[in-house]
Design a protein around this motif. Sequence first.
Motif, short mmCIF file in Angstrom:
data_model
loop_
_atom_site.label_atom_id
_atom_site.label_comp_id
_atom_site.label_asym_id
_atom_site.label_seq_id
_atom_site.Cartn_x
_atom_site.Cartn_y
_atom_site.Cartn_z
N LYS A 13 -40.37 20.66 -33.71
CA LYS A 13 -38.95 20.35 -33.92
C LYS A 13 -38.18 21.58 -34.41
N LEU A 14 -38.85 22.44 -35.17
CA LEU A 14 -38.20 23.63 -35.71
C LEU A 14 -38.20 24.80 -34.74
N LYS A 15 -38.89 24.66 -33.62
CA LYS A 15 -38.93 25.74 -32.64
C LYS A 15 -37.50 26.06 -32.18
N GLY A 16 -37.11 27.30 -32.36
CA GLY A 16 -35.76 27.71 -32.01
C GLY A 16 -34.74 27.39 -33.10
N SER A 17 -35.21 26.80 -34.21
CA SER A 17 -34.29 26.40 -35.28
C SER A 17 -34.69 26.99 -36.64
N TRP A 18 -35.62 27.95 -36.64
CA TRP A 18 -36.04 28.53 -37.92
C TRP A 18 -34.90 29.26 -38.62
N VAL A 19 -34.10 29.98 -37.84
CA VAL A 19 -32.95 30.69 -38.44
C VAL A 19 -31.94 29.67 -38.96
N TRP A 20 -31.76 28.61 -38.22
CA TRP A 20 -30.88 27.50 -38.63
C TRP A 20 -31.34 26.94 -39.97
N GLY A 21 -32.65 26.73 -40.11
CA GLY A 21 -33.20 26.23 -41.37
C GLY A 21 -33.01 27.20 -42.50
N LEU A 22 -33.23 28.48 -42.22
CA LEU A 22 -33.03 29.53 -43.22
C LEU A 22 -31.59 29.54 -43.72
N GLN A 23 -30.65 29.40 -42.79
CA GLN A 23 -29.24 29.41 -43.17
C GLN A 23 -28.89 28.21 -44.04
N TYR A 100 -33.85 15.31 -41.44
CA TYR A 100 -34.05 13.99 -40.82
C TYR A 100 -33.18 13.85 -39.57
N ASP A 101 -31.97 14.42 -39.62
CA ASP A 101 -31.14 14.46 -38.41
C ASP A 101 -31.83 15.26 -37.32
N LEU A 102 -32.46 16.37 -37.70
CA LEU A 102 -33.14 17.24 -36.74
C LEU A 102 -34.22 16.49 -35.97
N THR A 108 -27.13 19.07 -36.25
CA THR A 108 -25.82 19.70 -36.32
C THR A 108 -26.02 21.19 -36.19
N ASN A 109 -25.61 21.77 -35.07
CA ASN A 109 -25.91 23.17 -34.79
C ASN A 109 -25.26 24.13 -35.77
N ASN A 110 -24.06 23.79 -36.23
CA ASN A 110 -23.40 24.65 -37.20
C ASN A 110 -24.11 24.54 -38.54
N ALA A 111 -24.58 25.68 -39.06
CA ALA A 111 -25.37 25.67 -40.30
C ALA A 111 -24.59 25.12 -41.48
N TRP A 112 -23.30 25.43 -41.55
CA TRP A 112 -22.51 24.92 -42.68
C TRP A 112 -22.39 23.40 -42.60
N GLY A 113 -22.16 22.90 -41.39
CA GLY A 113 -22.08 21.45 -41.24
C GLY A 113 -23.41 20.78 -41.55
N ALA A 114 -24.51 21.41 -41.10
CA ALA A 114 -25.84 20.86 -41.35
C ALA A 114 -26.18 20.87 -42.84
N ALA A 115 -25.77 21.95 -43.53
CA ALA A 115 -26.07 22.07 -44.96
C ALA A 115 -25.43 20.97 -45.77
N THR A 224 -39.05 19.16 -43.07
CA THR A 224 -39.14 18.60 -41.73
C THR A 224 -40.43 17.79 -41.58
N THR A 225 -41.50 18.29 -42.17
CA THR A 225 -42.77 17.55 -42.16
C THR A 225 -42.63 16.24 -42.91
N MET A 226 -41.94 16.24 -44.04
CA MET A 226 -41.74 15.02 -44.81
C MET A 226 -40.88 14.02 -44.04
N ALA A 227 -39.92 14.53 -43.26
CA ALA A 227 -39.11 13.64 -42.42
C ALA A 227 -39.98 13.02 -41.34
N GLU A 228 -40.88 13.80 -40.76
CA GLU A 228 -41.82 13.27 -39.77
C GLU A 228 -42.74 12.23 -40.42
N TYR A 229 -43.11 12.48 -41.66
CA TYR A 229 -43.97 11.53 -42.36
C TYR A 229 -43.26 10.19 -42.53
N HIS A 230 -41.96 10.24 -42.82
CA HIS A 230 -41.21 8.99 -42.97
C HIS A 230 -41.27 8.18 -41.67
N LYS A 231 -41.09 8.84 -40.55
CA LYS A 231 -41.17 8.13 -39.27
C LYS A 231 -42.54 7.49 -39.09
#
Length: 270
Positions: A13-23, A100-102, A108-115, A224-231
């Motif tokens: 799920k984080l593939k291609g989104s690591w920078v997004w997560g960092l932000q 959890y949205d991810l 939400t692609n915009n990092a500020w909106g996601a934060a 992200t792993t904890m969100a997967e655990y909830h599912k």
Amino acid sequence: MIRAKLKLAARKKLKGSWVWGLQIILINILSAFVILSLSTIAFLIFGIFCFAFCTTPLSSNNIFNDISIVLYYISISNGRIITAIFAQTFLLTGLVAATYDLINGKKTNNAWGAAFSQFKNNRSGYFITTWFLFTVRCILWSLLLFIPGLIKGLAYSQALYIMQDAVDDKTPMTANEAIALSRKVMDGHKWELLGLMLSFFGWLVLSIITYGIGFFWTLPYMFTTMAEYHKYVMADYNKQHQTGLTNAQVHTTASFSVKQFIILKQAEEV
């Protein structure tokens, strides 16, 4: 093992989104720091005012003097603790909502909106209330001993995810109901979750060794792993307690139990 599967799912799920997560981590940490700084300054000003009051002629009254001294020391000693808890609340609710949205395909692609995902879809009030009750209850249980606090923390761990499902599906519930459902869902899964959390110990140590830099990757991965655990744990709960669902529905409809819980509560009140 389920831990390996959940971590693999999180990495995908984080593939291609690591920078997004960092932000997101960076934005939330900065936001928490600003809140912490402003609150600390406010408490210090209040403490100085109380101290100054002790030296005025009015303080000749022993009652006023005693009250002022108590308020001064409370503001100085406990002010930072209170603000740290508030900052932590702000930080964690944003991370929970964003990750959890991810995994639910609502990124939400915009990092500020996601934060600030905890403010989407009128979530904010529900999120703050739920986390506040979660924190207070864990602290109270921890006053007994560390182990009771840990057990209750694990039992209440799914409350925010449950509340997010409820609000997004327009089936709002109270914070107490979300915590109650979390306890039911986590029955028989507490040590399983603890094992999953401990599996990140090495990552956390590595993050500390790198002077905190590693946290920018470890925290998105962990949450992200904890969100997967909830599912996963919600699907298991649905499978054990609900009928009429296919396997696909069980594994994709995490909020089904939320709706059923609300229906049952309403039926009990009639």
